[in-house]
Write a protein that holds these residues in place. Structure first.
Motif, mmCIF file in Angstrom:
data_model
loop_
_atom_site.group_PDB
_atom_site.id
_atom_site.type_symbol
_atom_site.label_atom_id
_atom_site.label_comp_id
_atom_site.label_asym_id
_atom_site.label_seq_id
_atom_site.Cartn_x
_atom_site.Cartn_y
_atom_site.Cartn_z
ATOM 1 N N TRP A 143 0.788 -1.312 0.076
ATOM 2 C CA TRP A 143 0.088 -0.007 -0.018
ATOM 3 C C TRP A 143 0.964 1.211 0.011
ATOM 4 N N VAL A 144 1.981 1.231 0.654
ATOM 5 C CA VAL A 144 2.856 2.291 0.857
ATOM 6 C C VAL A 144 3.961 2.462 -0.491
ATOM 7 N N GLY A 145 3.639 1.522 -1.396
ATOM 8 C CA GLY A 145 4.554 1.541 -2.701
ATOM 9 C C GLY A 145 5.623 0.816 -2.671
ATOM 10 N N ILE A 174 5.481 12.047 0.876
ATOM 11 C CA ILE A 174 5.252 11.461 2.419
ATOM 12 C C ILE A 174 4.054 12.196 2.759
ATOM 13 N N VAL A 175 3.586 13.594 2.830
ATOM 14 C CA VAL A 175 2.644 14.217 3.164
ATOM 15 C C VAL A 175 1.450 13.995 2.380
ATOM 16 N N LYS A 176 1.602 13.687 1.177
ATOM 17 C CA LYS A 176 0.397 13.222 0.399
ATOM 18 C C LYS A 176 -0.159 11.757 0.665
ATOM 19 N N LEU A 177 0.892 11.195 1.134
ATOM 20 C CA LEU A 177 0.387 9.617 1.706
ATOM 21 C C LEU A 177 -0.421 9.679 3.194
ATOM 22 N N PHE A 178 0.177 10.768 3.812
ATOM 23 C CA PHE A 178 -0.666 10.787 4.964
ATOM 24 C C PHE A 178 -2.045 11.461 4.750
ATOM 25 N N ARG A 179 -2.198 12.276 3.586
ATOM 26 C CA ARG A 179 -3.509 12.993 3.148
ATOM 27 C C ARG A 179 -4.200 11.617 2.755
ATOM 28 N N THR A 180 -3.641 10.523 2.027
ATOM 29 C CA THR A 180 -4.344 9.612 1.531
ATOM 30 C C THR A 180 -4.897 8.637 2.611
ATOM 31 N N LEU A 181 -4.074 8.651 3.883
ATOM 32 C CA LEU A 181 -4.570 7.804 4.997
ATOM 33 C C LEU A 181 -5.883 8.509 5.644
ATOM 34 N N VAL A 182 -6.051 10.022 5.569
ATOM 35 C CA VAL A 182 -7.178 10.344 6.147
ATOM 36 C C VAL A 182 -8.251 10.135 5.124
ATOM 37 N N GLU A 183 -8.068 10.248 3.899
ATOM 38 C CA GLU A 183 -9.289 10.242 2.770
ATOM 39 C C GLU A 183 -9.675 8.567 2.603
ATOM 40 N N ASP A 184 -8.683 7.720 2.587
ATOM 41 C CA ASP A 184 -9.128 6.463 2.165
ATOM 42 C C ASP A 184 -9.189 5.511 3.297
#
Length: 238
Positions: free
Chosen positions: A133-135, A185-195
Motif C-alpha cells: 500500500w505504501v508502494g 510523504i505528506v500526500k501519503l498522510f493525506r491518503t490515510l485520512v481520505e481512504d
C-alpha cells in the motif's frame, strides 16, 4: 467530543531542571477533529514535540487534562496508558528507528510479533499488504540500508499502521527528506485520512505541509496563537 479525537483542556507542562523552571506549554486548550490531517507549526522550542508526547501519553502534563478518543488520561495508570497507546496510536518520527538487521517486512511486523499468536489476523499477510500500500512491494526483503530516506519513511508509516490505530502522530516526518520526497510523504498522510478515515496529527517546520492539511495550529512559546481551517480565507497565512 463526538467529532474530536483529541481534547486538551488547560494543559501546561513545566520542566524543573533543578536550577530553574522551564514552561514548555502554558494553559493550552486544543481540539483535534477526527479523520482530518491536522498540522502543528511553530519555531524550535515552541512546545510542538512536548505537546505530541503528552497526547501520546509518553509524558504527563503538569496540569490540565488530555482526552484521546473517549479516554481521559487522568483516569489511567501508566500501565493502562501504555496499553491504550499500543492499541490506538501510531508513531512516525523524523528518525526512522528501523532495526538495521531486519528486512522491511520484519521491521513492519516487529511491534506485534510478541502478540502474533493472539491476533485475529495473519501478521505477515497484513504487513505485506501495508508494504504494498505504501508502494514498496518490490522492497519487502530489503534491509533499511538498501533503501532511500523516502522509502525508509514509508516503511515507518507501514509499521505505524500495523495495529490499525485510530490516531497517527508524526513529528517532523519530512525533516530528513528532500522537498519533493517530503511532499510525497505528506500526500501519503493525506491518503490515510481520505481512504482509511485515520486521524493524523503532524508536527513540522515546513509551511508547505499546510497545503495538504485540513487544519493548521500555530504554536509559539507554548501557547496557541492561531487555529485555521482549510475553508478559511488566507488559510496559509498562519
Amino acid at each position: 467530543m463526538k467529532n474530536s479525537i483529541v481534547i486538551c483542556s488547560g494543559v501546561s507542562k513545566v520542566y524543573d531542571t533543578g536550577f530553574n523552571k522551564v514552561t514548555a506549554l502554558h494553559n493550552l486548550d486544543l481540539e483535534v477533529k477526527k479523520t482530518q490531517l491536522t498540522t502543528i507549526i511553530g519555531p524550535s522550542g515552541s512546545g510542538k514535540t512536548t505537546l505530541l508526547n503528552l497526547i501520546a501519553g509518553i509524558d504527563k502534563p503538569t496540569s490540565g487534562h488530555i482526552i484521546v478518543g473517549d479516554v481521559n488520561y487522568s483516569n489511567l495508570s501508566e500501565d493502562q496508558i501504555t496499553a491504550f497507546r499500543r492499541k490506538n496510536i501510531g508513531f512516525v518520527f523524523q528518525l526512522y528507528h528501523l532495526l538495521p538487521v531486519l528486512t522491511v517486512i520484519e521491521n513492519v511486523m516487529l511491534p506485534l510479533l510478541p502478540y502474533q499468536h493472539s491476533l485475529g489476523f495473519n501478521l505477515k499477510e497484513k504487513a505485506m499488504h501495508l508494504i504494498e500500500w505504501v508502494g514498496l512491494g518490490n522492497r519487502i526483503n530489503h534491509l533499511p540500508a538498501e533503501l532511500s530516506g523516502g522509502e525508509q519513511q514509508r516503511v515507518v508509516i507501514a509499521r505505524a499502521l500495523i495495529h490499525e490505530p485510530s490516531l497517527l502522530l508524526a513529528d517532523e516526518p519530512t525533516g530528513n527528506l528532500d522537498s519533493k520526497t517530503g511532499m510525497e510523504i505528506v500526500k501519503l498522510f493525506r491518503t490515510l485520512v481520505e481512504d482509511k478515515a485515520l486521524s493524523v496529527l503532524l508536527v513540522t517546520h515546513d509551511l508547505r505541509v499546510a497545503e495538504e492539511s485540513d487544519c493548521v495550529i500555530n504554536l509559539h512559546d507554548g501557547t496557541i496563537t492561531s487555529i485555521k481551517y482549510k475553508s478559511e480565507v488566507n488559510f496559509l497565512e498562519c
